[in-house]
Design a protein around this motif. Structure first.
Motif, PDB file in Angstrom:
ATOM      1  N   LEU A  76       0.830  -1.210   0.000  1.00 32.90           N
ATOM      2  CA  LEU A  76       0.000   0.000   0.000  1.00 32.90           C
ATOM      3  C   LEU A  76       0.859   1.253   0.000  1.00 32.90           C
ATOM      4  O   LEU A  76       0.536   2.248  -0.657  1.00 32.90           O
ATOM      5  N   PHE A  80       0.889   4.100  -2.867  1.00 31.17           N
ATOM      6  CA  PHE A  80       0.707   5.517  -2.532  1.00 31.17           C
ATOM      7  C   PHE A  80       1.855   6.359  -3.090  1.00 31.17           C
ATOM      8  O   PHE A  80       1.636   7.416  -3.689  1.00 31.17           O
ATOM      9  N   ALA A 413      -5.726   6.241  -1.650  1.00 30.18           N
ATOM     10  CA  ALA A 413      -4.653   5.396  -1.124  1.00 30.18           C
ATOM     11  C   ALA A 413      -4.125   5.954   0.197  1.00 30.18           C
ATOM     12  O   ALA A 413      -3.845   5.201   1.143  1.00 30.18           O
ATOM     13  N   THR A 416      -6.676   5.242   2.894  1.00 27.07           N
ATOM     14  CA  THR A 416      -6.626   3.813   3.226  1.00 27.07           C
ATOM     15  C   THR A 416      -5.403   3.503   4.084  1.00 27.07           C
ATOM     16  O   THR A 416      -5.484   2.771   5.077  1.00 27.07           O
TER      17      THR A 416
END
Length: 626
Positions: A76, A80, A413, A416
């Protein structure tokens, strides 16, 4: 209603002078990319722009990595950082180009190229393609341009062609009446012709191609206009003289400035174009050199070069990516350059104008068609034989619409990532041996430093443009003096910050529509300053309000700091109906003029008229000839 074409009018057109316009093959190319005379300065400019873009992007991405990295890098975080790098590269490239423009303009305005004598500038056709436009506005503009050419003694070098693709018979009837008026007004000094196509094959590109294949051989050049175009006689004559003096030139593009609108949205756009536009255009021109681009209007084109290189093929597949080429201008520039002709811009040439959509909703409507056309270039950017700079132009067009969904993905992103961090228990003792616990690290100082870097890259072009405007006495005075300039830049920056999140969602939606296979169709643009009712704005922007509330609530759930970081975006979305409605009010725009905000030099006589009569200046009305 069946299309009614006035055969008598079509019979009065000039004698045929056809040029062959072979369809181009994008999959193969046997020719060689001919040199067009770019000098060492262009090479150095390209090295600076691309080098600076890479350095700025690399530095910003590294700083972002420092902010989000922990001991264990997750997928992740990589995602990002990737979205950040792509969006940051987009603004870094624009910033580098603006810095180049600033350096060039500090040395003085770029000189015009060598010009041929007026008597040797050949014959030029002024092409006005129209599609369901207001005939009064179109023919009034043509009348102004033609009268200016006649006053300069150059009317015999220019003919006017109104190339109608209008589908509505009542508008076509008004076009014929307006044409008769203009023909009587200009006769015998200048020829004006009107043609209405029965089949509007390939839209505007097909309209221009129809002229070239029927009458192109009778003209050395053509100046392509839009329905909202206006050009001074000096601008048109200079373009024709520059083209005549440069046998390798295929397209010479002017810099159209925005004018003639009174809503706050349009006035802000006009001001930005007038103050920031020359800086950006000069930077582009410096590194484009003679491998430049074409914006579809207010440019002169060598008719023979266009016929030779610009027969556009049908793209394979279904719409919206298949079918005829929508955003044909970038493609035509690339194909003319591929054929060995030069394409370049004259940013110092004054007297070229166009109009802007009056409000955010109208801009979004226009963007829907433009987005489809630019994304369609994904199928063209790999065409054989294109110059590498032409490919960059096509990629820039694609990125101009992909930047918004990339920004949206970056926000999603980031949220999240923050949510996962909020609800995940830190692993203080990883499996690898360590004498001490591994503490999760977040450095707010690094985050603020990254914010300052991003802010600087984003707003440095505005500061550079303001500096140039302040040291330019004519521009400074025309924009309301130093205080007027500063107030206008601050107001433009603030309103742009409110509009940017809304445009992010609007453009993300149209990009999604294109990828889902929804065709944009072809509709005439709204060119009036009539205000949109607040209820309509509320209905159109309802989903933006919902998105803003969701962003804000999620950020508040994560942490107070996250909420503060996201508040400008969430707040702008929540206020989107009010912002969209208020920036579309002509009365508010006139009030801004009285407050010395968003003034531009070109509108001074019109603004004075507005003040004298208490309203927006009236358009030039067509009058019946005696």
């Amino acid at each position: 209603m069946a299309l009614q074409v006035d055969q008598k009018l079509n019979d009065s057109l000039p004698a045929p002078a056809p040029l062959e316009m072979p369809m181009q093959d994008l999959a193969s190319w046997t020719g060689k990319s001919a040199a067009v005379g770019n000098g060492q300065e262009v090479l150095l400019a390209r090295l600076f722009v691309f080098g600076a873009s890479v350095i700025i992007t690399g530095f910003g991405t590294w700083k972002m990595y420092e902010v989000i990295s922990s001991v264990d890098i997750t997928a992740l975080q990589v995602l990002f950082a990737t979205f950040f790098a792509l969006t940051f590269a987009w603004i870094a490239f624009s910033c580098a180009s603006a810095i180049l423009g600033f350096v060039v303009l500090l040395r003085g305005k770029p000189a015009l190229p060598p010009l041929a004598d007026t008597c040797d500038m050949g014959r030029t056709a002024l092409l006005m393609p129209v599609y369901n436009e207001d005939p009064e506005r179109v023919f009034a503009a043509l009348s102004r341009m033609a009268m200016a050419l006649r006053r300069e003694g150059a009317a015999r070098h220019f003919d006017i062609f109104v190339l109608s693709d209008t589908r509505k018979d009542h508008i076509a009837a008004a076009e014929r009446d307006a044409f008769a008026w203009l023909e009587r007004q200009l006769s015998p000094a200048m020829k004006v012709y009107y043609r209405r196509r029965e089949n509007n094959h390939h839209r505007k590109a097909g309209n221009i191609a129809d002229f070239v294949t029927r009458w192109g051989a009778a003209y050395d050049h053509m100046i392509v206009l839009d329905a909202d175009s206006d050009m001074s006689a000096t601008a048109m004559i200079t373009l024709a003289r520059a083209m005549a003096a440069d046998p390798k030139a295929g397209i010479i593009q002017s810099l159209p400035l925005l004018q003639n609108r009174w809503t706050p949205f349009a006035r802000m756009t006009q001001f930005a174009g007038r103050v920031y536009g020359p800086l950006v255009a000069t930077g582009l021109s410096a590194w484009h050199g003679r491998d430049g681009n074409y914006w579809g209007h207010n440019a002169i084109i060598r008719t023979r070069a266009f016929a030779e290189a610009c027969g556009l093929p049908e793209l394979s597949g279904r719409k919206p990516f298949g079918g005829h080429v929508l955003s044909h201008d970038f493609v035509e520039a690339a194909l003319i350059r591929r054929a060995g002709w030069a394409v370049y811009m004259l940013p110092a040439l004054t007297g070229s104008y166009e109009e802007t959509p009056p409000c955010l909703v109208d801009l979004a409507t226009r963007d829907r068609r433009w987005a489809q056309g630019n994304l369609q270039h994904m199928k063209i950017v790999s065409a054989k034989g294109l110059n590498w700079v032409s490919r960059v132009h096509l990629i820039q067009g694609i990125m101009s619409y992909l930047a918004s969904p990339l920004w949206l993905l970056l926000l999603l992103a980031g949220l999240t990532l923050a949510t996962v961090a909020r609800h995940t228990t830190p692993n203080y003792f990883p499996e690898t041996f360590s004498l001490f616990p591994v503490w999760p690290v977040f450095d707010p100082e690094l985050a603020l430093r990254l914010f300052a870097i991003t802010f600087g890259v984003l707003y440095l072009p505005k500061l550079l443009a303001l500096t140039l405007a302040l040291i330019d006495p004519e521009l400074r005075k025309g924009c309301g003096g130093a205080m007027g300039l500063i107030k206008s830049v601050l107001a433009e920056t603030f309103v742009s910050m409110l509009l940017s999140p809304i445009m992010m969602l609007l453009q993300s939606r149209v990009v999604a529509d294109v990828f889902l296979g929804r065709d944009s169709g072809w509709n005439a643009q709204n060119r009036d300053d009539q205000a949109m009712p607040f209820a309509a704005c509320a209905r159109i922007h309802a989903w933006h309000v919902v998105a803003g509330l969701c962003f804000g609530l999620l950020a508040l759930h994560i942490s107070g700091a996250t909420f503060l970081w996201l508040a400008p975006i969430a707040g702008a979305l929540i206020l989107s109906p009010l912002v969209s409605w208020a920036t579309g009010l002509p009365e508010f725009g006139r009030r801004l003029w009285h407050w010395n905000v968003f003034r531009i030099p070109e509108e001074a006589p019109r603004a004075a008229e507005a003040e004298d009569f208490g309203g927006m200046p009236s358009e030039v009305l067509l009058e019946a000839a005696e």
